[in-house]
Design an enzyme around this catalytic site. Structure first.
Site, PDB file in Angstrom:
ATOM      1  N   ARG A 119       0.856  -1.174   0.000  1.00 23.16           N
ATOM      2  CA  ARG A 119       0.000   0.000   0.000  1.00 23.16           C
ATOM      3  C   ARG A 119       0.900   1.234   0.000  1.00 23.16           C
ATOM      4  O   ARG A 119       2.073   1.152   0.371  1.00 23.16           O
ATOM      5  CB  ARG A 119      -0.913   0.027   1.231  1.00 23.16           C
ATOM      6  CG  ARG A 119      -1.850  -1.177   1.346  1.00 23.16           C
ATOM      7  CD  ARG A 119      -2.678  -1.078   2.615  1.00 23.16           C
ATOM      8  NE  ARG A 119      -3.624  -2.186   2.768  1.00 23.16           N
ATOM      9  CZ  ARG A 119      -3.369  -3.310   3.436  1.00 23.16           C
ATOM     10  NH1 ARG A 119      -2.187  -3.464   4.027  1.00 23.16           N
ATOM     11  NH2 ARG A 119      -4.281  -4.254   3.530  1.00 23.16           N
ATOM     12  N   LYS A 153      -2.007  -1.802   7.880  1.00 17.46           N
ATOM     13  CA  LYS A 153      -3.441  -1.660   8.108  1.00 17.46           C
ATOM     14  C   LYS A 153      -3.913  -2.730   9.092  1.00 17.46           C
ATOM     15  O   LYS A 153      -3.573  -3.900   8.958  1.00 17.46           O
ATOM     16  CB  LYS A 153      -4.190  -1.805   6.775  1.00 17.46           C
ATOM     17  CG  LYS A 153      -5.669  -1.484   6.869  1.00 17.46           C
ATOM     18  CD  LYS A 153      -6.307  -1.525   5.489  1.00 17.46           C
ATOM     19  CE  LYS A 153      -7.787  -1.178   5.571  1.00 17.46           C
ATOM     20  NZ  LYS A 153      -8.432  -1.205   4.246  1.00 17.46           N
ATOM     21  N   HIS A 192      -2.871   1.976  -5.951  1.00 18.19           N
ATOM     22  CA  HIS A 192      -3.475   0.722  -5.510  1.00 18.19           C
ATOM     23  C   HIS A 192      -3.693  -0.236  -6.680  1.00 18.19           C
ATOM     24  O   HIS A 192      -3.803  -1.448  -6.466  1.00 18.19           O
ATOM     25  CB  HIS A 192      -4.795   0.997  -4.781  1.00 18.19           C
ATOM     26  CG  HIS A 192      -5.013   0.112  -3.600  1.00 18.19           C
ATOM     27  ND1 HIS A 192      -4.261   0.189  -2.442  1.00 18.19           N
ATOM     28  CD2 HIS A 192      -5.883  -0.917  -3.391  1.00 18.19           C
ATOM     29  CE1 HIS A 192      -4.664  -0.719  -1.576  1.00 18.19           C
ATOM     30  NE2 HIS A 192      -5.643  -1.405  -2.127  1.00 18.19           N
ATOM     31  N   HIS A 222      -4.262  -9.543   4.288  1.00 18.84           N
ATOM     32  CA  HIS A 222      -5.722  -9.565   4.451  1.00 18.84           C
ATOM     33  C   HIS A 222      -6.108 -10.408   5.661  1.00 18.84           C
ATOM     34  O   HIS A 222      -5.587 -11.516   5.837  1.00 18.84           O
ATOM     35  CB  HIS A 222      -6.391 -10.158   3.211  1.00 18.84           C
ATOM     36  CG  HIS A 222      -6.348  -9.253   2.021  1.00 18.84           C
ATOM     37  ND1 HIS A 222      -6.549  -9.695   0.730  1.00 18.84           N
ATOM     38  CD2 HIS A 222      -6.119  -7.911   1.923  1.00 18.84           C
ATOM     39  CE1 HIS A 222      -6.459  -8.684  -0.105  1.00 18.84           C
ATOM     40  NE2 HIS A 222      -6.192  -7.597   0.597  1.00 18.84           N
ATOM     41  N   TYR A 233      -9.899 -11.443  -6.264  1.00 15.75           N
ATOM     42  CA  TYR A 233      -8.977 -11.489  -7.405  1.00 15.75           C
ATOM     43  C   TYR A 233      -9.257 -12.670  -8.334  1.00 15.75           C
ATOM     44  O   TYR A 233      -8.824 -12.668  -9.476  1.00 15.75           O
ATOM     45  CB  TYR A 233      -7.528 -11.520  -6.914  1.00 15.75           C
ATOM     46  CG  TYR A 233      -7.157 -10.256  -6.172  1.00 15.75           C
ATOM     47  CD1 TYR A 233      -7.046  -9.044  -6.852  1.00 15.75           C
ATOM     48  CD2 TYR A 233      -6.953 -10.262  -4.794  1.00 15.75           C
ATOM     49  CE1 TYR A 233      -6.744  -7.870  -6.171  1.00 15.75           C
ATOM     50  CE2 TYR A 233      -6.649  -9.092  -4.113  1.00 15.75           C
ATOM     51  CZ  TYR A 233      -6.543  -7.900  -4.807  1.00 15.75           C
ATOM     52  OH  TYR A 233      -6.255  -6.740  -4.138  1.00 15.75           O
ATOM     53  N   ARG A 262      -0.935  -2.699  -6.668  1.00 15.92           N
ATOM     54  CA  ARG A 262      -1.137  -3.762  -5.664  1.00 15.92           C
ATOM     55  C   ARG A 262      -2.138  -4.790  -6.183  1.00 15.92           C
ATOM     56  O   ARG A 262      -1.924  -6.000  -6.061  1.00 15.92           O
ATOM     57  CB  ARG A 262      -1.621  -3.130  -4.358  1.00 15.92           C
ATOM     58  CG  ARG A 262      -1.958  -4.107  -3.232  1.00 15.92           C
ATOM     59  CD  ARG A 262      -2.267  -3.307  -1.979  1.00 15.92           C
ATOM     60  NE  ARG A 262      -3.088  -4.023  -1.022  1.00 15.92           N
ATOM     61  CZ  ARG A 262      -2.606  -4.795  -0.035  1.00 15.92           C
ATOM     62  NH1 ARG A 262      -1.310  -4.969   0.088  1.00 15.92           N
ATOM     63  NH2 ARG A 262      -3.420  -5.388   0.816  1.00 15.92           N
TER      64      ARG A 262
END
Length: 347
Positions: free
Chosen positions: A204, A229, A294, A320, A329, A297
């Site tokens: 990120r 995050k 992003h 995640h 994805y 990414r």
């Protein structure tokens, strides 16, 4: 969302000019503001000069005038509570601004006097009436729910504000050829290095800018990403090509504190400057898409999946918490889709 707004004269009438970088989502949103117009001569969007629009676009740092000292104190208590729980600065800013909007809407009432009926009214007469996005609506709901369950300690049926169904949007993905053009667009090793590291490790924007030289472990070919995050640490593998580029970059720039420093030694490179680096690379690569950092990414994750990497590993690499986040994805990976034969070909 990042924009600037100021009062202008348009045909002898006060209007609010809204300035922002070209962004299709923002254009669609501003079109929905009642009375919004595009000026071909000034090349700007402008909206009616109303108190509501001054608040919405924060004209000249326009502040909400919460009429009671108790509500002002409540807002400050909420900010302190978020800070004590170590919420990120961005989340604190988002939640306090959302609560400020809510309290301003009911500025003639105390927070303790607000009822479930008021929540329904707020949802219909502010959020829906102004065509505010589902994501912004969720931010407001989260802030109100947290405020009433902590600072106010009041049981309120927050679901009456109606959480919107989230739009199921697919991530934007570039082809490997497009990524290569973007990464090779810059001659400056520092600019090239930043974009290459984002794509090669699926970082990120904030994760890249928070890196320090010690976070690169060249002996184990790893990069350490600390307190990303969700306050999570993780590691990602480094390719030999990236390591060689990093050595070249380090010898040229000799960063002191941050791996990528600003103009002054020891200062952190800004996210705005990094976005400008990408924007220029996209222009040089002649790619006519609204590419963001992003997207690199997203492209990293999709390309890993298409090369046969297990989804569980991709989840770990991206940091995640839920596999459901990573599963998106699978909907943009074209490897399996390209193998499907259309029945049209058999006609």
């Amino acid at each position: 969302m990042k924009w600037k707004a100021k009062i202008i004269k348009h045909k002898s009438v006060n209007r609010i000019a809204v300035y922002f970088e070209r962004n299709t989502d923002l254009i669609e949103r501003i079109k929905k503001v009642e009375g919004a117009l595009w000026s071909f001569s000034m090349r700007i969007w402008h909206v009616p000069d109303t108190e509501e629009n001054r608040f919405r676009f924060k004209v000249d740092n326009y502040q909400t005038k919460i009429s009671t000292s108790e509500n002002i104190e409540n807002l400050e208590k909420f900010r302190r509570w978020l800070n004590s729980k170590r919420y990120s600065p961005n989340t604190i800013k988002t939640y306090t601004e959302a609560l400020q909007t809510f309290l301003y809407f009911f500025k003639e009432k105390l927070a303790t006097e607000i009822t479930n009926d008021d929540l329904i009214f707020f949802n219909n007469d502010y959020i829906l009436k102004n065509n505010l996005s589902a994501s912004y609506q969720n931010q407001i709901v989260n802030a109100i729910k947290l405020f009433y369950s902590t600072v106010q300690n009041k049981k309120i049926e927050i679901e009456l504000i109606h959480r919107p169904k989230r739009a199921k949007l697919l991530p934007n993905v570039l082809s490997k050829e497009e990524v290569k053009l973007i990464l090779n667009a810059h001659v400056n090793i520092k600019h090239k290095m930043m974009l290459c590291l984002i794509y090669s490790c699926g970082l990120r924007c904030g994760e890249l800018l928070n890196l320090k030289p010690a976070d690169i472990n060249s002996k184990r070919n790893l990069i350490f990403i600390y307190q990303a995050k969700g306050k999570k640490d993780r590691i990602a593998p480094l390719s030999l090509k990236i390591l060689n580029m990093l050595r070249e970059y380090y010898l040229g720039y000799k960063p002191k504190i941050w791996l990528f420093e600003g103009h002054d030694i020891g200062t952190q490179y800004s996210d705005k400057s990094l976005q400008s680096v990408l924007k220029l690379a996209v222009e040089k690569a002649r790619i006519n898409k609204p590419v963001t950092l992003h997207w690199l990414r997203h492209s990293y994750a999709t390309h890993l999946l298409e090369s046969g990497t297990d989804l569980r590993y991709i989840q770990e690499l991206l940091g995640h918490s839920s596999s459901k986040t990573t599963e998106i994805y699978t909907h943009v990976s074209t490897k399996s889709l390209q193998q499907i034969r259309s029945p049209f070909d058999d006609l």
